[in-house]
Design a protein around this motif. Structure first.
Motif, PDB file in Angstrom:
ATOM      1  N   GLU A 156      27.857  57.048  13.657  1.00 43.92           N
ATOM      2  CA  GLU A 156      26.600  57.749  13.940  1.00 43.92           C
ATOM      3  C   GLU A 156      25.726  56.942  14.902  1.00 43.92           C
ATOM      4  O   GLU A 156      25.068  57.505  15.783  1.00 43.92           O
ATOM      5  N   VAL A 159      27.321  57.410  18.369  1.00 43.16           N
ATOM      6  CA  VAL A 159      27.127  58.774  18.880  1.00 43.16           C
ATOM      7  C   VAL A 159      25.677  58.993  19.293  1.00 43.16           C
ATOM      8  O   VAL A 159      25.397  59.573  20.360  1.00 43.16           O
ATOM      9  N   ASP A 160      24.730  58.536  18.468  1.00 43.27           N
ATOM     10  CA  ASP A 160      23.315  58.687  18.814  1.00 43.27           C
ATOM     11  C   ASP A 160      22.985  57.949  20.103  1.00 43.27           C
ATOM     12  O   ASP A 160      22.246  58.453  20.959  1.00 43.27           O
ATOM     13  N   LEU A 162      25.084  57.114  22.598  1.00 49.44           N
ATOM     14  CA  LEU A 162      25.716  57.773  23.744  1.00 49.44           C
ATOM     15  C   LEU A 162      25.029  59.088  24.074  1.00 49.44           C
ATOM     16  O   LEU A 162      24.905  59.459  25.249  1.00 49.44           O
ATOM     17  N   ARG A 163      24.552  59.797  23.034  1.00 54.51           N
ATOM     18  CA  ARG A 163      23.858  61.063  23.274  1.00 54.51           C
ATOM     19  C   ARG A 163      22.584  60.841  24.095  1.00 54.51           C
ATOM     20  O   ARG A 163      22.249  61.645  24.970  1.00 54.51           O
ATOM     21  N   ASP A 164      21.912  59.722  23.831  1.00 52.38           N
ATOM     22  CA  ASP A 164      20.698  59.408  24.592  1.00 52.38           C
ATOM     23  C   ASP A 164      20.984  59.079  26.043  1.00 52.38           C
ATOM     24  O   ASP A 164      20.068  59.094  26.880  1.00 52.38           O
ATOM     25  N   HIS A 165      22.261  58.754  26.353  1.00 49.55           N
ATOM     26  CA  HIS A 165      22.588  58.338  27.719  1.00 49.55           C
ATOM     27  C   HIS A 165      23.504  59.320  28.450  1.00 49.55           C
ATOM     28  O   HIS A 165      23.960  59.030  29.557  1.00 49.55           O
ATOM     29  N   HIS A 166      23.785  60.467  27.821  1.00 50.81           N
ATOM     30  CA  HIS A 166      24.542  61.503  28.525  1.00 50.81           C
ATOM     31  C   HIS A 166      23.704  62.023  29.690  1.00 50.81           C
ATOM     32  O   HIS A 166      22.526  62.322  29.563  1.00 50.81           O
ATOM     33  N   THR A 174      35.790  60.273  24.006  1.00 48.53           N
ATOM     34  CA  THR A 174      35.888  61.456  23.153  1.00 48.53           C
ATOM     35  C   THR A 174      35.426  61.077  21.741  1.00 48.53           C
ATOM     36  O   THR A 174      35.085  59.920  21.469  1.00 48.53           O
ATOM     37  N   GLU A 175      35.441  62.054  20.851  1.00 45.63           N
ATOM     38  CA  GLU A 175      35.085  61.761  19.457  1.00 45.63           C
ATOM     39  C   GLU A 175      36.041  60.728  18.869  1.00 45.63           C
ATOM     40  O   GLU A 175      35.628  59.824  18.136  1.00 45.63           O
ATOM     41  N   ALA A 178      35.066  57.324  20.035  1.00 46.53           N
ATOM     42  CA  ALA A 178      33.864  56.838  19.354  1.00 46.53           C
ATOM     43  C   ALA A 178      34.200  56.360  17.940  1.00 46.53           C
ATOM     44  O   ALA A 178      33.659  55.350  17.481  1.00 46.53           O
TER      45      ALA A 178
END
Length: 520
Positions: A156, A159-160, A162-166, A174-175, A178
């Motif tokens: 988590e 993922v959090d 990487l989501r902020d840096h997409h 990929t999942e 991660a």
């Protein structure tokens, strides 16, 4: 339930029960403070006061961060807490690393007095520290341990982040990538994991190959530990000839090692014990597994574990095994395990305690640490180490049979001569090398390689290669009694690691050898 959720549930219950002193033990101060603030922010506690003291900021309101008083000293904060506990009900004061409270000293007794004041008026004193509290304090309240993030929590976090840096940088993960990265980063604090991810992003892109590099970050984080060292692999370490049954078994275990076992009762593989004739590829197998599975290899030196003081050896082994858990997923190589865990003549009991400690860890650890233990003198090993269920399997590495020798000779010939071996010459060398260990075959072909280096490729003659093999005397000839004793033990008690010889058709007696059946 994750460790964070479990700690959250316990802390919430203790505060609701108004336990007078609550020890929150964690090496991650930021994460532990987030836990405490989450509990304090519950709507049902909106009317209850919470204060927090740190050396840097002094005493402040936990929710608003506004100063509670001008005096920023620890003494002033303790006086403030005493006044609140004496004058109002259900007050909560948090102290972050106030003093050394691990033993009976003045600071510990002062905190004990505060806890008794809190208890008289339904108050709670929370001590956030990374060390155990003195037993006298523990008996006055309860404690919560916030361990490092597990694989799901780390996933988590990744993922959090990487989501902020997409959209900011290209991210190829990929999942599955991660989740594999989370496995690699288990054992490091959340803040360190975020720093690692930030370093990857700062390079301008996050590639699939970066997942494999995370093991290097863990090396830098943990540094050197006595008895545990990272083994850097060479290209030659990735090649193993023969050992057909062992290699097939390992392919099955690799699938389990990398699988997502959530929702099942399965555990990651524990490891394998390789016993047998010296020089037949036991140690090389540990390196080859690391290379093929793409996992870092760490060598546990049991000789460096042993200390001269009472309890020192046990403490060092515990620290090394705990570190191995944090370094997971990895391969843990214990070479010649009998030298550290034999101890038939040990009158101190240290070796017996080390065996018990190692077996307990091997049985209970759920981290992805695959142990590859090797032994040349299996007769000196304690019987409990050989019991079925300790390791996933016990393999006997015997002198290679003709098909395995053919593969090994071809492998080393290509390495040292840089060309394929003619079939007719290969057949002669296989016949000449009866009783050779893998190390004997390598030594003979290394000498052939030296001939080419000194005199050029044109100097190589088949006669020289044949003479080199004919003049090589393996251990099975120089010390046949010892080798035959080892082989007799392995034939009866372990799974053959190589190709088992085909029994003669005239022999109708039942075989006592164990046979592995592979059915994926």
């Amino acid at each position: 339930m994750s460790n964070y959720d479990e700690a959250l549930k316990d802390l919430d219950s203790y505060i609701s029960a108004r336990v007078p002193i609550i020890g929150v033990r964690s090496m991650e101060q930021t994460r532990a403070l987030r836990l405490i603030k989450q509990v304090a922010s519950s709507p049902r506690r909106a009317g209850l006061p919470f204060w927090i003291y740190t050396r840097a900021t002094g005493l402040r309101d936990l929710r608003t961060n506004s100063p509670a008083q001008e005096d920023r000293s620890l003494t002033g904060a303790m006086d403030f807490a005493a006044q609140q506990f004496a004058s109002r009900g259900q007050a909560t004061v948090i102290f972050v690393d106030p003093e050394d409270l691990s033993d009976d000293n003045t600071a510990s007794r002062h905190v004990a007095e505060l806890a008794r004041l809190a208890d008289a008026n339904s108050g709670s004193l929370i001590i956030l520290t990374d060390t155990p509290l003195w037993g006298g304090l523990e008996r006055l309240g309860m404690s919560v341990t916030l361990d490092l993030p597990d694989a799901n929590e780390m996933y988590e976090v990744i993922v959090d982040f990487l989501r902020d840096h997409h959209g900011v940088v290209p991210i190829a993960w990929t999942e599955e990538d991660a989740r594999r990265a989370a496995e690699f980063l288990v054992g490091v604090p959340e803040g360190t994991a975020i720093n690692v991810m930030a370093t990857l992003v700062a390079r301008g892109t996050v590639e699939k190959s970066d997942v494999q590099h995370l093991a290097e970050f863990k090396d830098k984080h943990f540094g050197a530990l006595a008895g545990l060292e990272r083994v850097r692999l060479k290209q030659s370490d990735t090649e193993v000839g023969g050992l057909t049954s062992l290699r097939a078994w390992l392919r099955r275990k690799q699938k389990i090692m990398v699988s997502d076992l959530r929702g099942t009762e399965l555990r990651p593989p524990r490891g394998v014990l390789l016993v047998g004739v010296p020089g037949c590829g036991k140690s090389l197998s540990a390196k080859a597994i690391s290379a093929e599975w793409q996992l870092p290899l760490y060598r546990l030196d049991l000789g460096a574990i042993l200390g001269q003081y009472v309890g020192q050896s046990e403490a060092r082994l515990r620290e090394a095994l705990d570190t191995a858990d944090r370094l997971a997923p990895c391969i843990l190589w214990i070479d010649e395990i009998e030298k550290g865990l034999a101890g038939q003549n040990d009158s101190t009991g240290v070796n017996r305690r080390l065996v018990g400690q190692f077996l307990f860890w091997l049985q209970e650890s759920r981290h992805r640490v695959f142990v590859v233990a090797t032994s040349n003198d299996v007769r000196s090993l304690p019987p409990e180490l050989l019991r079925k269920g300790r390791f996933d399997e016990l393999f006997f590495v015997d002198l290679p049979e003709a098909p395995d020798r053919q593969e090994i000779i071809g492998m080393y010939y290509r390495r040292y001569v840089k060309q394929d071996l003619p079939g007719e010459l290969l057949d002669k060398l296989v016949g000449l090398s009866e009783g050779f260990a893998g190390s004997d075959l390598e030594a003979a072909l290394h000498e052939v390689g030296e001939q080419i280096y000194l005199n050029g490729p044109e100097s190589l003659r088949s006669e020289f290669v044949i003479d080199t093999f004919a003049n090589t005397f393996p251990l099975s000839r120089t010390n046949p009694e010892q080798i035959e004793e080892i082989r007799a033990w392995g034939r009866e008690r372990a799974v053959p690691a190589g190709k088992a010889p085909t029994p003669a058709t005239s022999d109708t007696s039942p075989s006592r050898r164990r046979v592995v059946v592979f059915g994926d």
